[in-house]
Design a protein around this motif. Sequence first.
Motif, PDB file in Angstrom:
ATOM      1  N   LEU A 168       1.329  -1.531  -0.174  1.00  0.00           N
ATOM      2  CA  LEU A 168      -0.216   0.438   0.105  1.00  0.00           C
ATOM      3  C   LEU A 168       1.166   1.288  -0.209  1.00  0.00           C
ATOM      4  CD1 LEU A 168      -2.889  -1.060   2.399  1.00  0.00           C
ATOM      5  CD2 LEU A 168      -3.109  -1.102  -0.152  1.00  0.00           C
ATOM      6  N   LYS A 169       2.049   1.603   0.809  1.00  0.00           N
ATOM      7  CA  LYS A 169       2.946   2.660   0.469  1.00  0.00           C
ATOM      8  C   LYS A 169       3.208   2.388  -0.714  1.00  0.00           C
ATOM      9  CE  LYS A 169       4.690   2.076   5.591  1.00  0.00           C
ATOM     10  NZ  LYS A 169       5.244   1.308   6.381  1.00  0.00           N
ATOM     11  N   GLU A 170       3.941   1.402  -1.351  1.00  0.00           N
ATOM     12  CA  GLU A 170       4.542   2.224  -2.858  1.00  0.00           C
ATOM     13  C   GLU A 170       2.841   2.365  -3.307  1.00  0.00           C
ATOM     14  OE1 GLU A 170       7.368   1.799  -3.684  1.00  0.00           O
ATOM     15  OE2 GLU A 170       6.452   1.823  -5.778  1.00  0.00           O
ATOM     16  N   VAL A 171       2.091   1.749  -3.334  1.00  0.00           N
ATOM     17  CA  VAL A 171       1.180   2.185  -4.134  1.00  0.00           C
ATOM     18  C   VAL A 171       0.550   3.500  -4.566  1.00  0.00           C
ATOM     19  CG1 VAL A 171      -1.488   1.909  -5.180  1.00  0.00           C
ATOM     20  CG2 VAL A 171       0.147  -0.016  -4.358  1.00  0.00           C
ATOM     21  N   SER A 172       0.721   4.029  -3.285  1.00  0.00           N
ATOM     22  CA  SER A 172       0.187   5.394  -2.257  1.00  0.00           C
ATOM     23  C   SER A 172       1.744   6.282  -3.218  1.00  0.00           C
ATOM     24  CB  SER A 172       0.449   5.505  -0.822  1.00  0.00           C
ATOM     25  OG  SER A 172      -0.752   4.653  -0.483  1.00  0.00           O
ATOM     26  N   ARG A 173       2.635   6.044  -2.999  1.00  0.00           N
ATOM     27  CA  ARG A 173       4.080   6.595  -3.549  1.00  0.00           C
ATOM     28  C   ARG A 173       3.575   6.605  -4.563  1.00  0.00           C
ATOM     29  NH1 ARG A 173       7.899   3.526  -0.990  1.00  0.00           N
ATOM     30  NH2 ARG A 173       7.735   3.660   0.836  1.00  0.00           N
ATOM     31  N   ARG A 174       3.181   5.939  -5.707  1.00  0.00           N
ATOM     32  CA  ARG A 174       2.976   6.719  -7.249  1.00  0.00           C
ATOM     33  C   ARG A 174       1.731   6.980  -7.608  1.00  0.00           C
ATOM     34  NH1 ARG A 174       5.170   0.608  -9.762  1.00  0.00           N
ATOM     35  NH2 ARG A 174       6.256   0.163  -8.395  1.00  0.00           N
ATOM     36  N   PHE A 175       0.766   6.834  -6.778  1.00  0.00           N
ATOM     37  CA  PHE A 175      -0.282   7.651  -7.371  1.00  0.00           C
ATOM     38  C   PHE A 175      -0.065   8.727  -6.143  1.00  0.00           C
ATOM     39  CE2 PHE A 175      -0.755   3.557  -8.787  1.00  0.00           C
ATOM     40  CZ  PHE A 175      -2.058   4.011  -9.953  1.00  0.00           C
ATOM     41  N   SER A 176       0.738   9.010  -5.490  1.00  0.00           N
ATOM     42  CA  SER A 176       0.040  10.523  -4.595  1.00  0.00           C
ATOM     43  C   SER A 176       1.421  10.700  -4.485  1.00  0.00           C
ATOM     44  CB  SER A 176      -1.035  10.562  -3.387  1.00  0.00           C
ATOM     45  OG  SER A 176      -0.948   9.085  -2.541  1.00  0.00           O
ATOM     46  N   HIS A 177       2.014  11.870  -5.464  1.00  0.00           N
ATOM     47  CA  HIS A 177       3.126  12.726  -5.645  1.00  0.00           C
ATOM     48  C   HIS A 177       3.585  13.532  -4.348  1.00  0.00           C
ATOM     49  CE1 HIS A 177       3.178  12.455  -9.852  1.00  0.00           C
ATOM     50  NE2 HIS A 177       3.842  11.259  -9.191  1.00  0.00           N
ATOM     51  N   GLN A 178       2.751  14.139  -3.183  1.00  0.00           N
ATOM     52  CA  GLN A 178       2.736  14.348  -1.528  1.00  0.00           C
ATOM     53  C   GLN A 178       2.777  13.389  -0.511  1.00  0.00           C
ATOM     54  OE1 GLN A 178      -0.004  17.718  -1.706  1.00  0.00           O
ATOM     55  NE2 GLN A 178      -0.482  18.121  -3.537  1.00  0.00           N
ATOM     56  N   TRP A 179       2.860  11.733  -0.557  1.00  0.00           N
ATOM     57  CA  TRP A 179       2.598  11.346  -0.459  1.00  0.00           C
ATOM     58  C   TRP A 179       3.217  10.910   0.871  1.00  0.00           C
ATOM     59  CZ3 TRP A 179       4.583   6.350   1.811  1.00  0.00           C
ATOM     60  CH2 TRP A 179       3.315   5.831   2.932  1.00  0.00           C
ATOM     61  N   SER A 180       3.753  10.866   2.284  1.00  0.00           N
ATOM     62  CA  SER A 180       4.582  11.413   3.054  1.00  0.00           C
ATOM     63  C   SER A 180       3.119   9.803   4.468  1.00  0.00           C
ATOM     64  CB  SER A 180       4.763  12.218   3.647  1.00  0.00           C
ATOM     65  OG  SER A 180       3.972  12.641   5.042  1.00  0.00           O
ATOM     66  N   GLU A 181       4.416   9.556   5.295  1.00  0.00           N
ATOM     67  CA  GLU A 181       4.030   8.755   6.142  1.00  0.00           C
ATOM     68  C   GLU A 181       3.839   9.280   7.355  1.00  0.00           C
ATOM     69  OE1 GLU A 181       6.604   4.447   6.839  1.00  0.00           O
ATOM     70  OE2 GLU A 181       7.087   4.952   5.250  1.00  0.00           O
ATOM     71  N   ARG A 182       4.279  10.785   7.351  1.00  0.00           N
ATOM     72  CA  ARG A 182       4.235  11.313   8.826  1.00  0.00           C
ATOM     73  C   ARG A 182       2.706  11.346   8.944  1.00  0.00           C
ATOM     74  NH1 ARG A 182       8.507  14.710   6.512  1.00  0.00           N
ATOM     75  NH2 ARG A 182       6.857  16.315   6.126  1.00  0.00           N
ATOM     76  N   PRO A 183       2.652  11.571  10.557  1.00  0.00           N
ATOM     77  CA  PRO A 183       1.275  11.998  10.273  1.00  0.00           C
ATOM     78  C   PRO A 183       0.823  13.009  10.085  1.00  0.00           C
ATOM     79  CG  PRO A 183       2.944  11.635  12.436  1.00  0.00           C
ATOM     80  CD  PRO A 183       3.852  11.218  11.525  1.00  0.00           C
ATOM     81  N   LYS A 184      -0.453  13.377  10.071  1.00  0.00           N
ATOM     82  CA  LYS A 184      -1.053  14.311   9.671  1.00  0.00           C
ATOM     83  C   LYS A 184      -1.780  15.112  10.718  1.00  0.00           C
ATOM     84  CE  LYS A 184      -1.190  12.587   5.515  1.00  0.00           C
ATOM     85  NZ  LYS A 184       0.132  10.819   6.074  1.00  0.00           N
TER      86      LYS A 184
END
Length: 270
Positions: A168-184
């Motif tokens: 899921l992290k890899e797919v998130s990275r590919r589809f949302s360029h602003q994706w970050s693991e940091r808490p929002k």
Amino acid sequence: MYKQPLDPHLMDDLLIDCQSCSGICCAALYFSKIDGFPQDKKAGVPCVHLCQDGLCAIHSDLTKRRLTGCIQYDCLGAGQIVTQSLYPKATWQEYPDKKERIFSDFVKVFQLQQMRWYLLQCTCLKGIEDLLSDITLLLTEIKSAFINQECLKNCSLPNLHERTNIILKEVSRRFSHQWSERPKKPMFSKKFDHQQFVETDFSMSLLIGSDFKNSQLIRVNFLGADLRQVDFSGANLYECLFLTQGQINAAIGNQKTKLPPYLKRPDSWK
Ligand code: SF4
């Protein structure tokens, strides 16, 4: 973003079918009045409105009584799997000595179904072809974990979770360029109406009560976001990633809201 044609039956066994369940969620889970359930209740204690046949005595009145927790809850088909496949001859009502085991297996199957839901969504996307063999292998393993009680007992949920998260992290990275693991930061009741969001990362965000009316949300990631009372009236969510039926049930929308494939428009959305 989606491969065509999409398989219309891809998510069939993740759709809830309360008639094929024994009311497990209404007994197994803890819930509280403040979250829109009829009472404060400990896990393992049946709701006062649950009938012996596993159905809800006030089902047709849930909206009138504003029991939003009951309306929004979605077990992703875990209830019917436990009732029909894992314990076909013993409901928790008929065999109270098995109750604890049935309830804890329900919680496990729910987590497995959640992983399947997200991974199956990934299989619909273009641009992840190199991940498909890993995803398919993992999906087969997850599904075989609830073939019978023994398999479920022996399966390692942490291992399956970890491998699902990596994908899921890899797919998130590919589809949302602003994706970050940091808490929002929490974004309660924010005004986002009539805006366009492209590849925005709202994963794990607290968006309770925010206004997305008539917004265009393109490849926006909502993995694990809290969407209670978020207003999506007139919004286009067709290309959003990792939305679940439970999130949509908790949000507000209307006939003009465009949903991603496999999500059902809640009856309350007029
Ligand atoms: S009110 Fe009905 S749907 Fe809600 S928890 Fe009780 S039995 Fe289940």
